[in-house]
Design a protein around this motif. Structure first.
Motif, PDB file in Angstrom:
ATOM      1  N   LYS A 140      -7.233 -24.309  29.470  1.00  0.00           N
ATOM      2  CA  LYS A 140      -8.118 -24.643  28.353  1.00  0.00           C
ATOM      3  C   LYS A 140      -9.187 -23.578  28.160  1.00  0.00           C
ATOM      4  O   LYS A 140     -10.287 -23.876  27.724  1.00  0.00           O
ATOM      5  CB  LYS A 140      -8.790 -25.992  28.602  1.00  0.00           C
ATOM      6  CG  LYS A 140      -7.875 -27.176  28.530  1.00  0.00           C
ATOM      7  CD  LYS A 140      -8.693 -28.443  28.678  1.00  0.00           C
ATOM      8  CE  LYS A 140      -7.828 -29.661  28.473  1.00  0.00           C
ATOM      9  NZ  LYS A 140      -8.627 -30.884  28.436  1.00  0.00           N
ATOM     10  N   THR A 141      -8.883 -22.348  28.493  1.00  0.00           N
ATOM     11  CA  THR A 141      -9.881 -21.300  28.300  1.00  0.00           C
ATOM     12  C   THR A 141      -9.964 -20.927  26.821  1.00  0.00           C
ATOM     13  O   THR A 141      -9.093 -21.283  26.011  1.00  0.00           O
ATOM     14  CB  THR A 141      -9.505 -20.042  29.110  1.00  0.00           C
ATOM     15  OG1 THR A 141      -8.291 -19.493  28.572  1.00  0.00           O
ATOM     16  CG2 THR A 141      -9.347 -20.345  30.596  1.00  0.00           C
ATOM     17  N   PHE A 142     -11.000 -20.194  26.484  1.00  0.00           N
ATOM     18  CA  PHE A 142     -11.215 -19.725  25.111  1.00  0.00           C
ATOM     19  C   PHE A 142      -9.979 -18.966  24.602  1.00  0.00           C
ATOM     20  O   PHE A 142      -9.462 -19.254  23.529  1.00  0.00           O
ATOM     21  CB  PHE A 142     -12.463 -18.819  25.092  1.00  0.00           C
ATOM     22  CG  PHE A 142     -12.758 -18.226  23.757  1.00  0.00           C
ATOM     23  CD1 PHE A 142     -13.565 -18.905  22.860  1.00  0.00           C
ATOM     24  CD2 PHE A 142     -12.252 -16.991  23.398  1.00  0.00           C
ATOM     25  CE1 PHE A 142     -13.859 -18.367  21.613  1.00  0.00           C
ATOM     26  CE2 PHE A 142     -12.534 -16.443  22.158  1.00  0.00           C
ATOM     27  CZ  PHE A 142     -13.338 -17.122  21.269  1.00  0.00           C
ATOM     28  N   GLY A 143      -9.508 -18.017  25.397  1.00  0.00           N
ATOM     29  CA  GLY A 143      -8.359 -17.198  24.997  1.00  0.00           C
ATOM     30  C   GLY A 143      -7.072 -17.994  24.866  1.00  0.00           C
ATOM     31  O   GLY A 143      -6.291 -17.790  23.928  1.00  0.00           O
ATOM     32  N   THR A 144      -6.853 -18.893  25.799  1.00  0.00           N
ATOM     33  CA  THR A 144      -5.648 -19.726  25.748  1.00  0.00           C
ATOM     34  C   THR A 144      -5.673 -20.637  24.527  1.00  0.00           C
ATOM     35  O   THR A 144      -4.666 -20.777  23.828  1.00  0.00           O
ATOM     36  CB  THR A 144      -5.515 -20.562  27.043  1.00  0.00           C
ATOM     37  OG1 THR A 144      -5.463 -19.681  28.157  1.00  0.00           O
ATOM     38  CG2 THR A 144      -4.266 -21.417  27.023  1.00  0.00           C
ATOM     39  N   ALA A 145      -6.819 -21.247  24.270  1.00  0.00           N
ATOM     40  CA  ALA A 145      -6.935 -22.120  23.089  1.00  0.00           C
ATOM     41  C   ALA A 145      -6.693 -21.329  21.814  1.00  0.00           C
ATOM     42  O   ALA A 145      -6.016 -21.808  20.893  1.00  0.00           O
ATOM     43  CB  ALA A 145      -8.297 -22.798  23.059  1.00  0.00           C
ATOM     44  N   LEU A 146      -7.207 -20.119  21.746  1.00  0.00           N
ATOM     45  CA  LEU A 146      -7.004 -19.281  20.564  1.00  0.00           C
ATOM     46  C   LEU A 146      -5.519 -18.963  20.366  1.00  0.00           C
ATOM     47  O   LEU A 146      -5.000 -19.038  19.251  1.00  0.00           O
ATOM     48  CB  LEU A 146      -7.816 -17.989  20.683  1.00  0.00           C
ATOM     49  CG  LEU A 146      -7.737 -17.036  19.502  1.00  0.00           C
ATOM     50  CD1 LEU A 146      -8.248 -17.708  18.237  1.00  0.00           C
ATOM     51  CD2 LEU A 146      -8.543 -15.776  19.802  1.00  0.00           C
ATOM     52  N   LYS A 147      -4.825 -18.639  21.442  1.00  0.00           N
ATOM     53  CA  LYS A 147      -3.381 -18.366  21.360  1.00  0.00           C
ATOM     54  C   LYS A 147      -2.622 -19.612  20.899  1.00  0.00           C
ATOM     55  O   LYS A 147      -1.702 -19.525  20.081  1.00  0.00           O
ATOM     56  CB  LYS A 147      -2.840 -17.910  22.719  1.00  0.00           C
ATOM     57  CG  LYS A 147      -3.281 -16.531  23.120  1.00  0.00           C
ATOM     58  CD  LYS A 147      -2.793 -16.203  24.525  1.00  0.00           C
ATOM     59  CE  LYS A 147      -3.424 -14.934  25.047  1.00  0.00           C
ATOM     60  NZ  LYS A 147      -3.055 -14.680  26.443  1.00  0.00           N
ATOM     61  N   LYS A 148      -3.001 -20.770  21.425  1.00  0.00           N
ATOM     62  CA  LYS A 148      -2.341 -22.025  21.037  1.00  0.00           C
ATOM     63  C   LYS A 148      -2.587 -22.339  19.562  1.00  0.00           C
ATOM     64  O   LYS A 148      -1.672 -22.775  18.857  1.00  0.00           O
ATOM     65  CB  LYS A 148      -2.831 -23.190  21.901  1.00  0.00           C
ATOM     66  CG  LYS A 148      -2.296 -23.167  23.316  1.00  0.00           C
ATOM     67  CD  LYS A 148      -2.839 -24.335  24.105  1.00  0.00           C
ATOM     68  CE  LYS A 148      -2.320 -24.347  25.523  1.00  0.00           C
ATOM     69  NZ  LYS A 148      -2.810 -25.496  26.294  1.00  0.00           N
ATOM     70  N   ASP A 186       1.969 -26.276  26.077  1.00  0.00           N
ATOM     71  CA  ASP A 186       1.150 -26.391  27.285  1.00  0.00           C
ATOM     72  C   ASP A 186       1.833 -25.761  28.503  1.00  0.00           C
ATOM     73  O   ASP A 186       1.160 -25.253  29.400  1.00  0.00           O
ATOM     74  CB  ASP A 186       0.817 -27.855  27.583  1.00  0.00           C
ATOM     75  CG  ASP A 186      -0.284 -28.383  26.682  1.00  0.00           C
ATOM     76  OD1 ASP A 186      -1.116 -27.588  26.215  1.00  0.00           O
ATOM     77  OD2 ASP A 186      -0.297 -29.612  26.427  1.00  0.00           O
ATOM     78  N   ARG A 187       3.151 -25.790  28.537  1.00  0.00           N
ATOM     79  CA  ARG A 187       3.865 -25.132  29.648  1.00  0.00           C
ATOM     80  C   ARG A 187       3.817 -23.618  29.502  1.00  0.00           C
ATOM     81  O   ARG A 187       3.662 -22.897  30.491  1.00  0.00           O
ATOM     82  CB  ARG A 187       5.312 -25.605  29.708  1.00  0.00           C
ATOM     83  CG  ARG A 187       5.475 -26.918  30.448  1.00  0.00           C
ATOM     84  CD  ARG A 187       6.910 -27.170  30.888  1.00  0.00           C
ATOM     85  NE  ARG A 187       7.843 -27.209  29.777  1.00  0.00           N
ATOM     86  CZ  ARG A 187       8.200 -28.307  29.118  1.00  0.00           C
ATOM     87  NH1 ARG A 187       7.691 -29.465  29.463  1.00  0.00           N
ATOM     88  NH2 ARG A 187       9.063 -28.248  28.139  1.00  0.00           N
TER      89      ARG A 187
END
Length: 174
Positions: free
Chosen positions: A78-86, A72-73
């Protein structure tokens, strides 16, 4: 519960995760007794549940707590792209690590001579199933669940996942 999560996030997450993980093994043993007449009167394997408790509360629970914090740091939001990377990072790093630690730590706790035999035999079949199981769950986790609740969410999913691991542990022979 929220107050406890705020005051003692590591403790509450680890206790919840561990309880769900051990509960999954308990349910697995209960189901086996119900389905298999030969096992109907066998006592519960409390030592095995103890090993699951050690793995989930001493290794996996804290590891996931700090992993999600770090993730998370490094990838806030919580965007689509960020969630996909996570999700991709979680599957490549956390799932690989948790599967490895699971089989090796269980072999250590079971005092097996070759601590890596089960890992060599079961890693790829387990990992392939995890690639189908975990990404959709983590996708929802990273998009909709508040960070302080992520380990508990994974704990709920791990209740199902631990049943899958129990099946692998019981059926794939080394």
């Amino acid at each position: 519960m929220r107050d406890l999560l705020r005051r003692k996030p590591l403790l509450s997450n680890v206790a919840s995760y561990g309880s769900l993980y051990v509960g999954a093994e308990f349910s697995q043993q209960t189901v086996i007794r119900a389905w298999d007449e030969e096992c109907k009167d066998e006592p519960y394997d409390w030592k095995l549940m103890g090993r699951y408790a050690v793995y989930s509360m001493a290794l996996a629970g804290p590891g996931l707590f700090y992993w999600f914090r770090w993730l998370d740091r490094k990838l806030p939001g919580k965007t689509f792209g960020t969630a996909l990377k996570k999700v991709c990072a979680d599957q490549l790093v956390s799932s690989t690590g948790c599967t490895t630690v699971f089989y090796v730590s269980m072999s250590v706790l079971e005092q097996k001579e070759d601590k890596f035999a089960e890992l060599r035999e079961k890693f790829w079949p387990t990992y392939k199933v995890s690639c189908c199981f975990w990404p959709p769950i983590q996708w929802l986790n990273f998009l909709f669940v508040p960070p302080q609740m992520r380990v508990i969410t994974v704990g709920v999913a791990s209740f199902v996942w631990c049943n899958i691991l129990c099946i692998f542990k019981r059926t794939v022979q080394v």
